[in-house]
Design a protein around this motif. Sequence first.
Motif, PDB file in Angstrom:
ATOM      1  N   ASP A  42      97.795 -34.375  92.167  1.00  0.00           N
ATOM      2  CA  ASP A  42      97.057 -35.319  92.852  1.00  0.00           C
ATOM      3  C   ASP A  42      96.008 -34.628  93.662  1.00  0.00           C
ATOM      4  OD1 ASP A  42      98.029 -37.510  91.843  1.00  0.00           O
ATOM      5  OD2 ASP A  42      99.562 -38.079  93.617  1.00  0.00           O
ATOM      6  N   ASN A  43      96.524 -33.451  94.098  1.00  0.00           N
ATOM      7  CA  ASN A  43      95.345 -32.669  95.202  1.00  0.00           C
ATOM      8  C   ASN A  43      94.870 -31.485  94.673  1.00  0.00           C
ATOM      9  OD1 ASN A  43      96.448 -34.487  97.181  1.00  0.00           O
ATOM     10  ND2 ASN A  43      98.071 -33.131  97.635  1.00  0.00           N
ATOM     11  N   ALA A  44      95.184 -30.727  93.229  1.00  0.00           N
ATOM     12  CA  ALA A  44      94.578 -29.671  93.371  1.00  0.00           C
ATOM     13  C   ALA A  44      93.070 -29.981  92.647  1.00  0.00           C
ATOM     14  CB  ALA A  44      95.148 -28.958  91.792  1.00  0.00           C
ATOM     15  N   PRO A  45      92.085 -29.176  93.073  1.00  0.00           N
ATOM     16  CA  PRO A  45      90.651 -29.399  92.692  1.00  0.00           C
ATOM     17  C   PRO A  45      90.496 -29.438  91.352  1.00  0.00           C
ATOM     18  CG  PRO A  45      90.915 -27.348  93.878  1.00  0.00           C
ATOM     19  CD  PRO A  45      92.309 -27.773  93.804  1.00  0.00           C
ATOM     20  N   ASP A  46      91.244 -28.680  90.483  1.00  0.00           N
ATOM     21  CA  ASP A  46      91.201 -28.717  88.875  1.00  0.00           C
ATOM     22  C   ASP A  46      92.418 -29.322  88.214  1.00  0.00           C
ATOM     23  OD1 ASP A  46      92.557 -26.595  90.139  1.00  0.00           O
ATOM     24  OD2 ASP A  46      92.097 -25.086  88.441  1.00  0.00           O
ATOM     25  N   SER A  47      92.813 -30.301  89.002  1.00  0.00           N
ATOM     26  CA  SER A  47      94.211 -30.869  88.692  1.00  0.00           C
ATOM     27  C   SER A  47      94.336 -31.367  87.266  1.00  0.00           C
ATOM     28  CB  SER A  47      94.610 -31.968  89.333  1.00  0.00           C
ATOM     29  OG  SER A  47      93.707 -33.181  89.095  1.00  0.00           O
ATOM     30  N   LYS A  48      93.316 -31.469  86.469  1.00  0.00           N
ATOM     31  CA  LYS A  48      93.259 -31.707  84.899  1.00  0.00           C
ATOM     32  C   LYS A  48      94.230 -30.610  84.270  1.00  0.00           C
ATOM     33  CE  LYS A  48      91.027 -35.729  84.489  1.00  0.00           C
ATOM     34  NZ  LYS A  48      92.270 -36.476  85.478  1.00  0.00           N
ATOM     35  N   ALA A  49      94.121 -29.456  84.790  1.00  0.00           N
ATOM     36  CA  ALA A  49      94.914 -28.425  84.168  1.00  0.00           C
ATOM     37  C   ALA A  49      96.513 -28.791  84.069  1.00  0.00           C
ATOM     38  CB  ALA A  49      94.660 -27.163  85.102  1.00  0.00           C
ATOM     39  N   TRP A  50      97.058 -29.778  84.601  1.00  0.00           N
ATOM     40  CA  TRP A  50      98.354 -29.945  84.627  1.00  0.00           C
ATOM     41  C   TRP A  50      98.528 -31.031  83.312  1.00  0.00           C
ATOM     42  CZ3 TRP A  50     101.219 -26.700  87.000  1.00  0.00           C
ATOM     43  CH2 TRP A  50     101.241 -26.543  88.003  1.00  0.00           C
ATOM     44  N   GLU A  51      97.338 -31.543  82.706  1.00  0.00           N
ATOM     45  CA  GLU A  51      97.645 -32.545  81.992  1.00  0.00           C
ATOM     46  C   GLU A  51      97.351 -32.369  80.311  1.00  0.00           C
ATOM     47  OE1 GLU A  51      96.818 -36.575  84.461  1.00  0.00           O
ATOM     48  OE2 GLU A  51      95.353 -35.512  83.870  1.00  0.00           O
ATOM     49  N   ARG A  52      97.509 -33.121  79.643  1.00  0.00           N
ATOM     50  CA  ARG A  52      97.414 -32.736  78.228  1.00  0.00           C
ATOM     51  C   ARG A  52      96.259 -32.315  77.691  1.00  0.00           C
ATOM     52  NH1 ARG A  52      99.044 -34.093  73.134  1.00  0.00           N
ATOM     53  NH2 ARG A  52      97.545 -35.034  71.694  1.00  0.00           N
ATOM     54  N   LEU A  53      95.143 -32.808  78.455  1.00  0.00           N
ATOM     55  CA  LEU A  53      93.883 -32.512  77.993  1.00  0.00           C
ATOM     56  C   LEU A  53      93.368 -30.849  78.123  1.00  0.00           C
ATOM     57  CD1 LEU A  53      91.445 -33.816  76.825  1.00  0.00           C
ATOM     58  CD2 LEU A  53      90.398 -34.206  78.829  1.00  0.00           C
ATOM     59  N   ASN A  54      94.226 -30.352  78.970  1.00  0.00           N
ATOM     60  CA  ASN A  54      94.049 -28.996  79.171  1.00  0.00           C
ATOM     61  C   ASN A  54      94.547 -28.292  78.203  1.00  0.00           C
ATOM     62  OD1 ASN A  54      93.325 -26.642  80.854  1.00  0.00           O
ATOM     63  ND2 ASN A  54      95.484 -26.491  80.748  1.00  0.00           N
ATOM     64  N   TYR A  55      95.736 -28.666  77.445  1.00  0.00           N
ATOM     65  CA  TYR A  55      96.526 -28.057  76.558  1.00  0.00           C
ATOM     66  C   TYR A  55      95.480 -28.000  75.232  1.00  0.00           C
ATOM     67  CZ  TYR A  55      99.891 -28.414  72.610  1.00  0.00           C
ATOM     68  OH  TYR A  55     100.358 -28.205  71.426  1.00  0.00           O
ATOM     69  N   ALA A  56      95.046 -29.200  74.984  1.00  0.00           N
ATOM     70  CA  ALA A  56      94.062 -29.080  73.784  1.00  0.00           C
ATOM     71  C   ALA A  56      92.852 -28.025  73.942  1.00  0.00           C
ATOM     72  CB  ALA A  56      93.546 -30.517  73.583  1.00  0.00           C
ATOM     73  N   ARG A  57      92.224 -28.193  75.097  1.00  0.00           N
ATOM     74  CA  ARG A  57      91.096 -27.103  75.249  1.00  0.00           C
ATOM     75  C   ARG A  57      91.446 -25.621  75.372  1.00  0.00           C
ATOM     76  NH1 ARG A  57      89.504 -30.029  80.460  1.00  0.00           N
ATOM     77  NH2 ARG A  57      88.157 -31.476  79.576  1.00  0.00           N
ATOM     78  N   LEU A  58      92.959 -25.397  75.584  1.00  0.00           N
ATOM     79  CA  LEU A  58      93.261 -24.194  75.748  1.00  0.00           C
ATOM     80  C   LEU A  58      93.556 -23.575  74.581  1.00  0.00           C
ATOM     81  CD1 LEU A  58      93.938 -22.807  78.328  1.00  0.00           C
ATOM     82  CD2 LEU A  58      96.444 -23.415  78.157  1.00  0.00           C
TER      83      LEU A  58
END
Length: 330
Positions: free
Chosen positions: A309-325
């Motif tokens: 909820d609080n991290a500035p780049d909190s999407k990094a915790w989510e699935r989309l980040n996995y795909a990008r990575l």
Amino acid sequence: MIELTTRWLGLDLRSPLVVGASPLTDDVGALRACVDAGAGAVVMHSLFEEQLVAEQMAAHRFIDSRINMDAEARSFFPESEVFEMGSGSYLKRLERLRSTLDVPVIASLNGISPGGWTLHARELQDAGADAIELNLYDLATDPAETAVTLEQRQQEVVRSVVGQVSIPVSVKLSPFYSALPAFVAGVEAAGAHGLVLFNRFYQPDMDLDALTLSRELVLSSSAELPLRLHAVATLFNRTGLEMAVSGGVHTGDDAAKAILSGGTVVQVVSALLAEGPQALARISDAMNRRLSTMGYRTVAEARGALSLDNAPDSKAWERLNYARLLQGWR
Ligand SMILES: Cc1cc2nc3c(=O)[nH]c(=O)nc-3n(C[C@H](O)[C@H](O)[C@H](O)COP(=O)(O)O)c2cc1C
């Protein structure tokens, strides 16, 4: 330096760093040294359902204490007879720790089926336990038992232990739930006050020469921490339960990350077994320095700053980040 005082399960701790469940329970001197080094509370090793049901120590052997430690480190480890302690000796040990240590002492129960053994929770409370940590170390091996049945059974155990006592109960979980947040909601509804994330899953290796299973207990490394950080960060603010991080905390930065992800307390075991009680002071100093350099004045201020909820780049915790990575890997 920052203010470390922390409230965990309604208990006032002078530090969020807690000695996790381990054979250190058997070494009052080592535990006292951990407290002198800054530990805010100690968790005793578990009393097992099997132990309580049978009340027959020889029937239960937890794990051979052949640990990958050097000779010096081994001296911090009081060998496996600790697991052979019956409930009577456990209660005596609890009373002794309670009268010797000036920090909260949390007793630990380890079981997976609702039943008479949970009545022992009351004895732990009567012997002075400040809280109970209930470890649901479960291994699904029955193809006929569904996740729903297993989870309901586990929540029933929680309800049953909570029903015995007026002291708070935290629940220690394995990382392997298909829908952890939903299961956690069930644990909360069953009356628990906190979560301990996670159990380490002890996996026997194979000895191919002897064609047997080798049961060596390997201490953790910091590599085990991110799994915990992810779970705590995604649960922060989405559960009413306070969270303790357990697993892979070896440095001050590890402990700082545990707090920033949303942990209220940070448990340490392997570092203490490998290095002795001074590991607690080392981790505490470094965590304190790190968080104060970041500008925090209290651990409470830092808690959850990098959660989903609080991290500035909190999407990094989510699935989309996995795909990008994966796509961006070179
Ligand atoms: C030798 C040993 C004994 C342990 N005994 C218990 C126990 O009795 N009950 C329990 O809940 N966890 C027990 N644990 C697990 C620890 O409390 C902790 O969750 C795990 O070691 C991860 O933390 P760490 O990375 O700091 O070691 C034990 C761990 C070790 C290494």
